[in-house]
Design a protein around this motif. Structure first.
Motif, PDB file in Angstrom:
ATOM      1  N   TYR A   1       7.268   5.311   5.260  1.00 21.44           N
ATOM      2  CA  TYR A   1       6.182   6.283   5.075  1.00 21.44           C
ATOM      3  C   TYR A   1       5.644   6.331   3.655  1.00 21.44           C
ATOM      4  CZ  TYR A   1      10.260   9.012   3.699  1.00 21.44           C
ATOM      5  OH  TYR A   1      11.420   9.431   3.105  1.00 21.44           O
ATOM      6  N   LEU A   2       6.099   5.400   2.788  1.00 21.17           N
ATOM      7  CA  LEU A   2       5.406   5.292   1.503  1.00 21.17           C
ATOM      8  C   LEU A   2       5.203   3.822   1.147  1.00 21.17           C
ATOM      9  CD1 LEU A   2       8.299   5.017  -0.122  1.00 21.17           C
ATOM     10  CD2 LEU A   2       7.946   7.440  -0.568  1.00 21.17           C
ATOM     11  N   TYR A   3       4.043   3.556   0.559  1.00 18.68           N
ATOM     12  CA  TYR A   3       3.600   2.168   0.367  1.00 18.68           C
ATOM     13  C   TYR A   3       3.151   1.931  -1.071  1.00 18.68           C
ATOM     14  CZ  TYR A   3       3.798   2.206   5.417  1.00 18.68           C
ATOM     15  OH  TYR A   3       4.237   2.315   6.708  1.00 18.68           O
ATOM     16  N   PRO A   4       4.066   2.083  -2.023  1.00 12.30           N
ATOM     17  CA  PRO A   4       3.659   1.918  -3.415  1.00 12.30           C
ATOM     18  C   PRO A   4       3.489   0.448  -3.796  1.00 12.30           C
ATOM     19  CG  PRO A   4       5.929   2.733  -3.245  1.00 12.30           C
ATOM     20  CD  PRO A   4       5.467   2.424  -1.873  1.00 12.30           C
ATOM     21  N   ASN A   5       2.704   0.206  -4.792  1.00 11.41           N
ATOM     22  CA  ASN A   5       2.610  -1.108  -5.453  1.00 11.41           C
ATOM     23  C   ASN A   5       2.317  -2.262  -4.497  1.00 11.41           C
ATOM     24  OD1 ASN A   5       3.425   0.192  -7.948  1.00 11.41           O
ATOM     25  ND2 ASN A   5       5.453   0.326  -7.012  1.00 11.41           N
ATOM     26  N   GLY A   6       1.453  -1.990  -3.517  1.00 11.86           N
ATOM     27  CA  GLY A   6       1.024  -3.064  -2.612  1.00 11.86           C
ATOM     28  C   GLY A   6       1.952  -3.298  -1.433  1.00 11.86           C
ATOM     29  N   SER A   7       2.958  -2.436  -1.237  1.00 12.19           N
ATOM     30  CA  SER A   7       3.851  -2.586  -0.079  1.00 12.19           C
ATOM     31  C   SER A   7       3.075  -2.336   1.213  1.00 12.19           C
ATOM     32  CB  SER A   7       4.992  -1.564  -0.153  1.00 12.19           C
ATOM     33  OG  SER A   7       5.677  -1.690  -1.368  1.00 12.19           O
ATOM     34  N   ARG A   8       3.493  -3.022   2.283  1.00 11.68           N
ATOM     35  CA  ARG A   8       2.858  -2.825   3.587  1.00 11.68           C
ATOM     36  C   ARG A   8       3.932  -2.844   4.670  1.00 11.68           C
ATOM     37  NH1 ARG A   8      -1.776  -6.960   4.736  1.00 11.68           N
ATOM     38  NH2 ARG A   8      -0.022  -8.403   4.617  1.00 11.68           N
ATOM     39  N   LEU A   9       3.591  -2.318   5.832  1.00  9.13           N
ATOM     40  CA  LEU A   9       4.534  -2.373   6.945  1.00  9.13           C
ATOM     41  C   LEU A   9       4.803  -3.829   7.337  1.00  9.13           C
ATOM     42  CD1 LEU A   9       6.154  -0.490   8.851  1.00  9.13           C
ATOM     43  CD2 LEU A   9       4.261  -0.627  10.463  1.00  9.13           C
ATOM     44  N   ASP A  10       3.837  -4.697   7.029  1.00  8.22           N
ATOM     45  CA  ASP A  10       4.007  -6.136   7.311  1.00  8.22           C
ATOM     46  C   ASP A  10       5.277  -6.685   6.641  1.00  8.22           C
ATOM     47  OD1 ASP A  10       0.740  -6.966   7.964  1.00  8.22           O
ATOM     48  OD2 ASP A  10       1.235  -5.127   6.902  1.00  8.22           O
ATOM     49  N   ASP A  11       5.657  -6.094   5.496  1.00  4.71           N
ATOM     50  CA  ASP A  11       6.868  -6.560   4.795  1.00  4.71           C
ATOM     51  C   ASP A  11       8.109  -6.311   5.646  1.00  4.71           C
ATOM     52  OD1 ASP A  11       5.259  -7.234   2.543  1.00  4.71           O
ATOM     53  OD2 ASP A  11       5.290  -5.127   1.924  1.00  4.71           O
ATOM     54  N   SER A  12       8.175  -5.148   6.311  1.00  3.02           N
ATOM     55  CA  SER A  12       9.295  -4.861   7.217  1.00  3.02           C
ATOM     56  C   SER A  12       9.256  -5.775   8.429  1.00  3.02           C
ATOM     57  CB  SER A  12       9.231  -3.429   7.733  1.00  3.02           C
ATOM     58  OG  SER A  12       9.066  -2.520   6.717  1.00  3.02           O
ATOM     59  N   ILE A  13       8.054  -5.968   8.942  1.00  2.00           N
ATOM     60  CA  ILE A  13       7.890  -6.782  10.160  1.00  2.00           C
ATOM     61  C   ILE A  13       8.343  -8.225   9.893  1.00  2.00           C
ATOM     62  CG2 ILE A  13       6.132  -7.775  11.696  1.00  2.00           C
ATOM     63  CD1 ILE A  13       4.705  -4.999  11.531  1.00  2.00           C
TER      64      ILE A  13
END
Ligand SMILES: [Zn+2]
Length: 467
Positions: free
Chosen positions: A139-151
């Motif tokens: 639920y937080l996406y700092p510094n360019g993080s995306r849910l795609d990173d988890s996926i």
């Protein structure tokens, strides 16, 4: 990526099916083909067609003597990035709101690499503990993080994944709890949610990846975002997830800001139904329990987190009796510093007994909640049991170690009563991902070494920024 060779497990001491009759088969066998289970029964009754495959060396055959074999466990609540911030001294002894306040600034320094590596680490830990399907609430996406990173991390490690697109939009300047630096605009949240659903969500049977819309909590997003997320979820047929009624302060916030109990608030927003599940619900009142039962709204019970933060004892016995779908969640790694799914089942059983007496939950009910319960909460009918047509998500526990010594009277109950062990074998979607206790789908020592380095970096950056 399906293994085409038929997989045959045979001679399990006990095969726990969690099928409609809750059969536990002595000297059990199971046949999996591709992503699905084809046959389950006593080894002596293995049909001729499969025996021929064994004789001709056209099946992979695993001898399960000394093991309990069961459906893979289902984890319905987690924040995997928190694996980087376990046992943080400043957040060790606080309740929820104080704990969050101490951690938000630290988390604002997360990077995409940190999300990827912490997700892999958390998934490895879960898989080794018997979990084959997990949700993660980012639920937080700092510094360019995306849910795609988890996926990406889930795909690499081969775990069945319900990726929850969390969000926070009401920062401190608007009366919310999180600092403004970790919140997003609601337009950006909805845009990204739509992108993720369209790009990744797989509604098909045996899907390895589903997307969930998951504004973080009533105290960090607006009513509008909750309503718009529900609308979008129903349009695309995806599930909804958030935190609800976690502790007394959470209830007080709901009454003060919305003039309602959390359950009334959820109903008002359209956040009830078989496609919705709420984490914790420690303080769900009688009216809320009835509402959840009537609408099929699910609960992710996180006993370790509830104890760690002194939130209370969730009324799981009453929920189950009323017909509320209940699954288990290890909860975020910063509020449950150990993420062991079998261990969580054990704590669920023990905590209900503390609250409601020794008959409040049996070992078998704890295992049922950890498998079938989780499947129902995630709105799936293809996982949680071993029967023809179900997904081939299978775990095996070796009962020969010291931890289970003397518990041969009831090996199935022993899984919950004794100190939780790790799996010796795990199969996800027909693919062997753990063999002889070793994870085959990631180079775990390397992942852990990266994870240590990144956890240090995160703290150094936060310190340099004066957090
Ligand atoms: Zn949580």
């Amino acid at each position: 990526m399906h293994i085409t060779m038929t997989l045959i497990l045979q001679h399990a001491d006990v095969l726990v099916t969690m099928d409609a009759q809750r059969r536990e088969i002595a000297d059990g066998a199971l046949v999996a083909n591709g992503p699905a289970v084809e046959w389950v029964g006593p080894t002596a009754e293995l049909p001729e067609q499969y025996r021929r495959l064994v004789d001709e060396g056209r099946a992979e055959v695993v001898d399960m003597r000394g093991h309990v074999v069961m459906p893979g466990l289902v984890n319905t609540h987690h924040h995997m990035y928190q694996s980087l911030t376990r046992a943080v001294p400043a957040a060790q002894d606080a309740e929820l709101f104080g704990w969050l306040t101490n951690l938000y600034m630290l988390w604002s320094h997360l990077t995409p690499e940190m999300i990827r590596v912490s997700t892999q680490t958390a998934m490895a830990e879960l898989m080794l503990s018997g979990c084959t399907t997990t949700s993660d609430h980012l639920y937080l996406y700092p510094n360019g993080s995306r849910l795609d990173d988890s996926i990406d991390a889930a795909r690499q490690i081969g775990m069945r994944f319900h990726a929850a697109r969390g969000s926070m939009s009401v920062g401190r300047s608007q009366g919310g709890l999180p600092p403004d630096v970790v919140v997003e605009t609601e337009a950006a949240i909805l845009r990204d949610s739509q992108r993720l659903v369209e790009q990744y969500h797989d509604a098909s049977r045996h899907a390895m990846l589903r997307v969930v819309l998951a504004p973080c909590s009533p105290f960090s997003v607006s009513r509008d975002l909750m309503r718009e997320s529900a609308k979008m979820a129903r349009h695309y047929g995806v599930s909804l997830h958030t935190h609800l009624a976690e502790n007394d302060n959470d209830i007080a916030y709901s009454r003060e800001k919305f003039g309602m109990t959390p359950a009334q608030y959820a109903e008002d927003l359209g956040w009830v139904g078989h496609d919705v599940w709420h984490a914790h619900c420690v303080k769900l009142d009688e009216e809320g329990v009835a509402l959840f039962a009537r609408t099929g709204t699910g609960v992710a019970h996180c006993p370790c987190s509830n104890m760690r933060l002194a939130s209370g004892i969730a009324p799981i016995r009453r929920m189950r009796d009323a017909g509320v779908p209940v699954g288990l969640g290890v909860g975020g790694s910063a509020s449950n510093d150990g993420a062991h799914m079998l261990g969580e089942a054990r704590q669920a059983m023990l905590l209900q007994r503390v609250g409601y007496g020794p008959a409040a939950m049996s070992a078998r009910e704890a295992l049922e909640i950890a498998t079938l319960g989780g499947a129902k909460v995630l709105n799936r009918d293809d996982i949680g049991a071993l029967a023809p047509g179900m997904s081939a998500d299978i775990v095996a526990f070796d009962m020969s170690g010291v931890g289970y010594a003397g518990a041969g009277h009831d090996p199935v109950a022993a899984l919950v009563f004794c100190t939780p062990g790790n799996v010796s074998m795990s199969v996800i979607n027909g693919r062997v991902v753990i063999r002889d206790g070793h994870l085959l789908t990631a180079d775990l020592p390397n992942v852990l070494s990266d994870h240590r380095r990144l956890a240090r970096t995160l703290f150094e950056r936060a310190q340099a920024a004066g957090a």
